[in-house]
Enzyme design. Structure first.
Site, PDB file in Angstrom:
ATOM      1  N   CYS A   1      82.723 -69.271 -96.960  1.00 49.57           N
ATOM      2  CA  CYS A   1      81.931 -68.483 -96.005  1.00 49.57           C
ATOM      3  C   CYS A   1      80.447 -68.761 -96.165  1.00 49.57           C
ATOM      4  O   CYS A   1      79.655 -68.381 -95.315  1.00 49.57           O
ATOM      5  CB  CYS A   1      82.255 -67.003 -96.123  1.00 49.57           C
TER       6      CYS A   1
ATOM      7  N   LYS B   1      96.044 -57.500-103.368  1.00 46.04           N
ATOM      8  CA  LYS B   1      96.887 -58.302-102.487  1.00 46.04           C
ATOM      9  C   LYS B   1      96.204 -59.643-102.249  1.00 46.04           C
ATOM     10  O   LYS B   1      95.230 -59.731-101.524  1.00 46.04           O
ATOM     11  CB  LYS B   1      97.126 -57.616-101.145  1.00 46.04           C
TER      12      LYS B   1
ATOM     13  N   TRP C   1      92.350 -67.018 -99.213  1.00 49.63           N
ATOM     14  CA  TRP C   1      92.918 -68.202 -99.852  1.00 49.63           C
ATOM     15  C   TRP C   1      91.875 -69.224-100.287  1.00 49.63           C
ATOM     16  O   TRP C   1      92.199 -70.168-100.990  1.00 49.63           O
ATOM     17  CB  TRP C   1      93.928 -68.885 -98.902  1.00 49.63           C
ATOM     18  N   ASN C   2      90.625 -69.098 -99.829  1.00 51.32           N
ATOM     19  CA  ASN C   2      89.693 -70.210-100.103  1.00 51.32           C
ATOM     20  C   ASN C   2      89.199 -70.253-101.544  1.00 51.32           C
ATOM     21  O   ASN C   2      88.893 -71.325-102.060  1.00 51.32           O
ATOM     22  CB  ASN C   2      88.537 -70.234 -99.099  1.00 51.32           C
TER      23      ASN C   2
ATOM     24  N   GLU D   1      82.417 -69.778 -86.651  1.00 51.82           N
ATOM     25  CA  GLU D   1      82.652 -70.344 -87.978  1.00 51.82           C
ATOM     26  C   GLU D   1      83.714 -71.445 -87.875  1.00 51.82           C
ATOM     27  O   GLU D   1      84.851 -71.165 -87.485  1.00 51.82           O
ATOM     28  CB  GLU D   1      83.138 -69.221 -88.885  1.00 51.82           C
TER      29      GLU D   1
ATOM     30  N   GLU E   1      83.140 -58.754 -97.644  1.00 52.50           N
ATOM     31  CA  GLU E   1      82.519 -60.091 -97.621  1.00 52.50           C
ATOM     32  C   GLU E   1      83.210 -60.825 -96.489  1.00 52.50           C
ATOM     33  O   GLU E   1      84.353 -61.263 -96.633  1.00 52.50           O
ATOM     34  CB  GLU E   1      82.775 -60.836 -98.935  1.00 52.50           C
TER      35      GLU E   1
ATOM     36  N   GLY F   1      87.375 -61.827 -96.462  1.00 52.43           N
ATOM     37  CA  GLY F   1      88.219 -62.488 -95.468  1.00 52.43           C
ATOM     38  C   GLY F   1      87.547 -62.489 -94.115  1.00 52.43           C
ATOM     39  O   GLY F   1      86.314 -62.461 -94.029  1.00 52.43           O
ATOM     40  N   SER F   2      88.366 -62.453 -93.076  1.00 53.53           N
ATOM     41  CA  SER F   2      87.813 -62.596 -91.731  1.00 53.53           C
ATOM     42  C   SER F   2      87.103 -61.321 -91.274  1.00 53.53           C
ATOM     43  O   SER F   2      87.435 -60.215 -91.717  1.00 53.53           O
ATOM     44  CB  SER F   2      88.939 -62.925 -90.753  1.00 53.53           C
TER      45      SER F   2
HETATM   46  P1  ADP Z   1      91.526 -65.784 -93.534  1.00 56.53           P
HETATM   47  O1  ADP Z   1      91.283 -66.257 -92.145  1.00 56.53           O
HETATM   48  O2  ADP Z   1      90.480 -66.140 -94.520  1.00 56.53           O
HETATM   49  O3  ADP Z   1      92.929 -65.974 -94.020  1.00 56.53           O
HETATM   50  P2  ADP Z   1      92.181 -63.003 -93.243  1.00 56.53           P
HETATM   51  O4  ADP Z   1      91.217 -61.911 -92.990  1.00 56.53           O
HETATM   52  O5  ADP Z   1      93.266 -63.220 -92.267  1.00 56.53           O
HETATM   53  O6  ADP Z   1      91.257 -64.255 -93.418  1.00 56.53           O
HETATM   54  O7  ADP Z   1      92.848 -62.859 -94.667  1.00 56.53           O
HETATM   55  C1  ADP Z   1      92.204 -62.370 -95.813  1.00 56.53           C
HETATM   56  C2  ADP Z   1      93.138 -61.435 -96.554  1.00 56.53           C
HETATM   57  O8  ADP Z   1      93.405 -60.324 -95.722  1.00 56.53           O
HETATM   58  C3  ADP Z   1      94.499 -62.053 -96.869  1.00 56.53           C
HETATM   59  O9  ADP Z   1      94.943 -61.571 -98.120  1.00 56.53           O
HETATM   60  C4  ADP Z   1      95.360 -61.519 -95.755  1.00 56.53           C
HETATM   61  O10 ADP Z   1      96.735 -61.478 -96.084  1.00 56.53           O
HETATM   62  C5  ADP Z   1      94.795 -60.123 -95.608  1.00 56.53           C
HETATM   63  N1  ADP Z   1      95.095 -59.470 -94.320  1.00 56.53           N
HETATM   64  C6  ADP Z   1      95.331 -60.038 -93.119  1.00 56.53           C
HETATM   65  N2  ADP Z   1      95.579 -59.088 -92.193  1.00 56.53           N
HETATM   66  C7  ADP Z   1      95.478 -57.886 -92.819  1.00 56.53           C
HETATM   67  C8  ADP Z   1      95.629 -56.515 -92.406  1.00 56.53           C
HETATM   68  N3  ADP Z   1      95.920 -56.189 -91.153  1.00 56.53           N
HETATM   69  N4  ADP Z   1      95.459 -55.547 -93.330  1.00 56.53           N
HETATM   70  C9  ADP Z   1      95.164 -55.870 -94.613  1.00 56.53           C
HETATM   71  N5  ADP Z   1      95.014 -57.118 -95.059  1.00 56.53           N
HETATM   72  C10 ADP Z   1      95.169 -58.121 -94.183  1.00 56.53           C
END
Ligand code: ADP
Length: 474
Positions: free
Chosen positions: A280, A171, A147-148, A378, A246, A224-225
């Protein structure tokens, strides 16, 4: 209610169940989106797989033309997209429009770069042989984005993918799906064929698993995370997909005794408080040489004092809200932990009582030690923890003492010192007297647990290409 739909095979696709999208500045629900799952995820891969042959057989020039059409439509609509982004994500409007420009620069850059996917001929060991090496698209790719950066994280992945001849399923984050859907609507208007870009919203785990199990998806590109990145990497193993990740960062920001302190303070503002500290590559820990500590802190605090916090749609706001309540809790937890362990909160770290949203004012912590949470985890929020160091060797070691290795910043006017520290730090991106190094033509990516692969530049398109060797005997 303003309801948005997914786009699969060029058609709007809906589900009975809906998810609400809220404005983090006002907490108002601004729209609803479909709650897609496995069925829609598979439908999207079907569409991308069907579209692959025709798309990959277009010439690079034809694909480049279509990407440029998309670029022009985004350019025409950048203010509206910026407003949409501010409304769902919170960042100040000028910053949101800046992100649209940045996002769009990947589209135009890769529209061109697709034409430079060169092969090679290799000298053979026999007179009757010729050895040819070609590049081909990997196939259907999955892009999972955070989302950032609701626009840039999409285009940084799909622009090189499309230029290479791949098709994509996307997605976006459930927090910021509208910007993503708007971009894909514009891609359709630009003439990018149905099925080439598909966007699915809903249950992340279900959609993610469906794509990771599907052997037709040949690559996943995720931002993402670290936790989810590691999960996807494990899931990718079963079908041996290519993986680009990333992930998190914990950027050290080093101000040496030879730095231009005013420039360093401004660089730190740009790096630290952009997107309210939710990137990040944001500076996470600040190491200032002990001989210039007080002077630097005075410059920096003066700059921080000028920052205006508020709804990003209001003029002259520098810092918008954080994305959600747990983001605010994490920032407060890191502040409390630091203060309990002896740090001084020099300024900020407060809520804004006049606002309903997730606001925290920019904070500066001094007398910070390496065992505090803000120095290792972080924060993803507007806290600048400042500590001191004595020697270059010491600061390099402390900077490297992290599982992360995404971005590092060094401010110095001394050439030898600049080289010593920038070559000594284990980070994929180094901002040398530069608080904002990201740009479409350069490689973005991390060492260690910050990720795999690079986005941007010619490195970014390689991630979507397979190497084929053709041995010709005659
Ligand atoms: P943040 O803390 O930046 O939201 P996330 O890793 O939770 O980081 O989210 C980044 C992306 O990964 C989002 O689009 C989120 O919906 C997606 N996401 C979260 N969990 C899963 C999963 N188990 N499998 C695939 N995508 C996921």
């Amino acid at each position: 209610m303003n309801h948005w739909q997914m786009i699969i095979n060029g058609k709007e696709v809906d589900t009975k169940e809906k998810i609400e999208v809220s404005n983090p500045a006002t907490l108002e629900v601004i729209a609803t989106i479909p709650n897609g799952g496995k069925a829609e995820a598979v439908q999207a891969v079907n569409a991308a797989a069907n579209a692959l042959k025709a798309w990959s057989q277009k010439t690079a020039n034809e694909r480049g033309q279509l990407l440029m059409n998309w670029f022009h439509l985004v350019e025409q609509e950048k203010e509206e997209i910026g407003k949409l982004m501010t409304t769902e994500q919170g960042k100040p409007l000028a910053e949101a429009i800046g992100e649209v420009n940045y996002a769009n620069s990947f589209i135009s850059w890769y529209a061109e770069e697709g034409k430079r996917v060169y092969g090679e001929t290799v000298p053979a060991s026999a007179l009757n042989k010729r050895l040819l090496v070609q590049k081909q698209p990997v196939g259907v790719i999955a892009a999972i984005t955070p989302w950032n950066f609701p626009a840039a994280m999409i285009t940084r992945k799909v622009a090189p993918a499309l230029a290479a001849g791949c098709t994509a399923v996307i997605k976006p984050s459930e927090y910021t799906p509208l910007t993503a859907i708007r971009l894909i609507q514009l891609a359709k208007e630009a003439g990018i064929p149905d099925g080439v870009l598909n966007v699915v919203t809903g249950d992340a785990q279900e959609i993610g698993s469906a794509w990771m199990e599907d052997s037709r998806v040949r690559k996943v590109s995720f931002t993402g995370s670290t936790k989810v990145g590691k999960l996807l990497m494990r899931q990718a193993a079963d079908t041996v997909k290519k993986v680009s990740l990333e992930l998190g960062g914990h950027a050290p920001f080093i101000v040496t005794a030879n730095a231009d302190l005013e420039k360093a303070a401004k660089g730190l503002i740009a790096s630290k408080y952009r997107n309210a500290g939710q990137t990040c590559v944001c500076a996470n820990r600040v190491y200032v040489h002990e001989s210039v500590e007080r002077e630097f802190i005075e410059f920096f605090k003066a700059e921080v004092g000028k920052l205006k916090v508020g709804n990003g749609l209001t003029e002259q706001v520098d810092i918008g809200p954080l994305i959600n309540e747990s983001a605010v809790k994490k920032v407060k937890d890191h502040l409390e932990d630091a203060v309990n362990k002896g740090a001084s909160l020099e300024i900020g770290g407060e809520s804004v009582p006049s606002e309903k949203g997730y606001f925290v004012t920019p904070a500066v912590l001094t007398n910070v030690s390496d065992d505090m949470k803000c120095m290792t985890e972080e924060t993803f929020g507007p806290i600048a923890p400042i500590t001191t160091y004595k020697t270059n060797q010491e600061v390099i070691e402390r900077a490297n003492n992290s599982p992360y290795g995404l971005a590092a910043y060094i401010f110095t006017q001394d050439l030898a010192e600049a080289i010593e520290i920038s070559e000594g730090v284990e980070y994929g991106i180094v901002g040398l007297n530069d608080g904002v190094p990201s740009t479409a033509q350069a490689p973005f990516g991390g060492f260690k647990e910050s990720g795999l692969g690079r986005e941007g530049g010619h490195w970014g398109i390689e991630e979507y290409l397979e190497t084929k060797y053709i041995s010709i005997a005659f």
